[in-house]
Write a protein that holds these residues in place. Structure first.
Motif, PDB file in Angstrom:
ATOM      1  N   LEU A  24      63.374   4.616  52.313  1.00 29.96           N
ATOM      2  CA  LEU A  24      62.782   4.912  53.571  1.00 29.96           C
ATOM      3  C   LEU A  24      63.463   6.003  53.946  1.00 29.96           C
ATOM      4  CD1 LEU A  24      60.522   4.463  55.504  1.00 29.96           C
ATOM      5  CD2 LEU A  24      61.972   2.890  56.844  1.00 29.96           C
ATOM      6  N   CYS A  25      62.873   7.146  53.920  1.00 29.96           N
ATOM      7  CA  CYS A  25      63.481   8.342  54.344  1.00 29.96           C
ATOM      8  C   CYS A  25      62.389   9.311  55.222  1.00 29.96           C
ATOM      9  CB  CYS A  25      63.608   9.404  53.223  1.00 29.96           C
ATOM     10  SG  CYS A  25      64.725   8.839  51.983  1.00 29.96           S
ATOM     11  N   HIS A  26      62.794  10.025  56.158  1.00 26.10           N
ATOM     12  CA  HIS A  26      61.891  11.074  57.004  1.00 26.10           C
ATOM     13  C   HIS A  26      60.726  11.637  56.025  1.00 26.10           C
ATOM     14  CE1 HIS A  26      64.432  11.028  60.137  1.00 26.10           C
ATOM     15  NE2 HIS A  26      65.457  11.321  59.622  1.00 26.10           N
ATOM     16  N   GLU A  27      60.826  11.991  54.658  1.00 23.03           N
ATOM     17  CA  GLU A  27      59.758  12.377  54.212  1.00 23.03           C
ATOM     18  C   GLU A  27      59.209  11.488  52.957  1.00 23.03           C
ATOM     19  OE1 GLU A  27      58.843  15.755  54.387  1.00 23.03           O
ATOM     20  OE2 GLU A  27      60.537  15.672  56.255  1.00 23.03           O
ATOM     21  N   SER A  28      59.578  10.325  53.017  1.00 26.78           N
ATOM     22  CA  SER A  28      59.013   9.190  52.063  1.00 26.78           C
ATOM     23  C   SER A  28      57.777   9.005  52.412  1.00 26.78           C
ATOM     24  CB  SER A  28      59.910   8.148  52.100  1.00 26.78           C
ATOM     25  OG  SER A  28      59.788   7.303  53.233  1.00 26.78           O
ATOM     26  N   VAL A  29      57.023   8.583  51.311  1.00 25.59           N
ATOM     27  CA  VAL A  29      55.441   8.402  51.459  1.00 25.59           C
ATOM     28  C   VAL A  29      55.294   6.875  50.787  1.00 25.59           C
ATOM     29  CG1 VAL A  29      54.848  10.754  51.219  1.00 25.59           C
ATOM     30  CG2 VAL A  29      54.963   9.155  48.926  1.00 25.59           C
ATOM     31  N   ASP A  30      54.260   6.290  51.078  1.00 25.75           N
ATOM     32  CA  ASP A  30      53.818   4.863  50.832  1.00 25.75           C
ATOM     33  C   ASP A  30      53.850   4.854  49.327  1.00 25.75           C
ATOM     34  OD1 ASP A  30      52.269   2.499  49.893  1.00 25.75           O
ATOM     35  OD2 ASP A  30      51.336   2.500  51.763  1.00 25.75           O
ATOM     36  N   TYR A  31      54.438   4.231  48.604  1.00 24.40           N
ATOM     37  CA  TYR A  31      54.476   3.938  47.200  1.00 24.40           C
ATOM     38  C   TYR A  31      53.259   4.013  46.268  1.00 24.40           C
ATOM     39  CZ  TYR A  31      53.536  -1.105  46.724  1.00 24.40           C
ATOM     40  OH  TYR A  31      52.809  -2.267  47.014  1.00 24.40           O
ATOM     41  N   LYS A  32      51.962   3.280  47.214  1.00 25.21           N
ATOM     42  CA  LYS A  32      50.683   3.314  46.433  1.00 25.21           C
ATOM     43  C   LYS A  32      50.070   4.386  46.601  1.00 25.21           C
ATOM     44  CE  LYS A  32      49.871  -0.039  49.142  1.00 25.21           C
ATOM     45  NZ  LYS A  32      49.906  -0.956  50.162  1.00 25.21           N
ATOM     46  N   GLU A  33      50.586   5.501  47.327  1.00 26.21           N
ATOM     47  CA  GLU A  33      49.855   6.650  47.555  1.00 26.21           C
ATOM     48  C   GLU A  33      50.146   7.846  46.313  1.00 26.21           C
ATOM     49  OE1 GLU A  33      50.098   8.105  51.580  1.00 26.21           O
ATOM     50  OE2 GLU A  33      49.204   6.084  52.369  1.00 26.21           O
ATOM     51  N   ILE A  34      50.981   7.329  45.522  1.00 24.76           N
ATOM     52  CA  ILE A  34      51.569   8.201  44.510  1.00 24.76           C
ATOM     53  C   ILE A  34      50.699   8.027  43.538  1.00 24.76           C
ATOM     54  CG2 ILE A  34      53.693   8.661  42.922  1.00 24.76           C
ATOM     55  CD1 ILE A  34      54.180   9.855  45.817  1.00 24.76           C
ATOM     56  N   SER A  35      50.424   9.243  42.640  1.00 23.35           N
ATOM     57  CA  SER A  35      50.153   9.148  41.037  1.00 23.35           C
ATOM     58  C   SER A  35      51.445   9.121  40.078  1.00 23.35           C
ATOM     59  CB  SER A  35      49.035  10.324  40.920  1.00 23.35           C
ATOM     60  OG  SER A  35      48.049   9.876  41.584  1.00 23.35           O
ATOM     61  N   TYR A  36      51.872   8.058  39.602  1.00 25.95           N
ATOM     62  CA  TYR A  36      52.912   8.157  38.813  1.00 25.95           C
ATOM     63  C   TYR A  36      52.552   8.737  37.155  1.00 25.95           C
ATOM     64  CZ  TYR A  36      54.517   4.964  42.108  1.00 25.95           C
ATOM     65  OH  TYR A  36      55.089   4.489  43.457  1.00 25.95           O
ATOM     66  N   PRO A  37      53.443   9.889  36.847  1.00 25.55           N
ATOM     67  CA  PRO A  37      53.259  10.380  35.697  1.00 25.55           C
ATOM     68  C   PRO A  37      53.683   9.593  34.490  1.00 25.55           C
ATOM     69  CG  PRO A  37      54.997  11.486  36.766  1.00 25.55           C
ATOM     70  CD  PRO A  37      54.541  10.466  37.740  1.00 25.55           C
ATOM     71  N   LYS A  38      53.521   9.833  33.138  1.00 23.41           N
ATOM     72  CA  LYS A  38      53.968   9.095  32.055  1.00 23.41           C
ATOM     73  C   LYS A  38      55.557   8.818  32.016  1.00 23.41           C
ATOM     74  CE  LYS A  38      51.768   8.329  27.708  1.00 23.41           C
ATOM     75  NZ  LYS A  38      51.115   8.760  26.703  1.00 23.41           N
ATOM     76  N   ALA A  39      56.124   9.987  32.082  1.00 21.72           N
ATOM     77  CA  ALA A  39      57.454   9.747  32.001  1.00 21.72           C
ATOM     78  C   ALA A  39      58.130   9.753  33.482  1.00 21.72           C
ATOM     79  CB  ALA A  39      58.123  11.146  31.327  1.00 21.72           C
TER      80      ALA A  39
END
Length: 180
Positions: A109-124
């Protein structure tokens, strides 16, 4: 007592490759970096998670102060199916992964962190999880492409590191698996 609806070990093995086939099978290009995580049960839990999601490897960074016996007990012997590396330096390990074109996500949890579900995780992808008390180090955060967090709706502000890792790893592994 075993219910007729539950599956026993033999039922579960029917859908699994042989042990030799599994060792040759490619793993998800997903790495978990443990930044000074020191509790043997947390490390063991991550080894079990790595096996469950068939990820590439775990890198345990920092001073390892736990015994092999405790680690084996906590991981329930899944360590034989998982690549576990040890490193004195989180930053050196992350720099190597960055040089290999991995995208680094720190779970903090940081000032710039985002909800983990709002991320598109790339292959690597790399997930960095931090020390039980201090979280992800400032140096590791600076090397990360993204800081992500799990929204907390109750009165508490944090989860156990292996619980947080399980939640985020499930989402990340699901997305990476869909990428093929």
């Amino acid at each position: 007592m075993h219910s007729a609806m539950q599956m026993n070990k033999d039922d579960l093995r029917k859908t699994k490759p042989s042990r030799d086939e599994y060792l040759q099978k490619p793993k998800l290009p997903l790495i978990v970096v443990l930044d000074n995580v020191t509790n043997s049960y947390n490390i063991g839990s991550f080894i079990r998670l790595a096996d469950a999601f068939a990820i590439e490897k775990i890198i345990v960074c920092g001073e390892l102060t736990i015994s092999d016996k405790k680690l084996r007990k906590a991981s329930r012997n899944e360590a034989k199916w998982v690549t576990v590396e040890y490193s004195d330096s989180t930053t050196n390990s992350l720099q190597t992964l960055l040089d290999d074109n991995y995208t680094v996500f720190s779970v903090e949890l940081c000032h710039e962190s985002v909800d983990y579900k709002e991320i598109s995780y790339p292959k690597a992808s790399v997930l960095v999880l931090g020390n039980e008390r201090k979280g992800v180090s400032e140096a590791a955060l600076k090397l990360s492409h993204h800081q992500i967090h799990i929204p907390m709706f109750g009165m508490g502000n944090s989860l156990n590191v292996s619980t947080a890792g399980a939640i985020v790893l499930a989402e990340c592994a699901s997305q990476v698996r869909k990428l093929g």
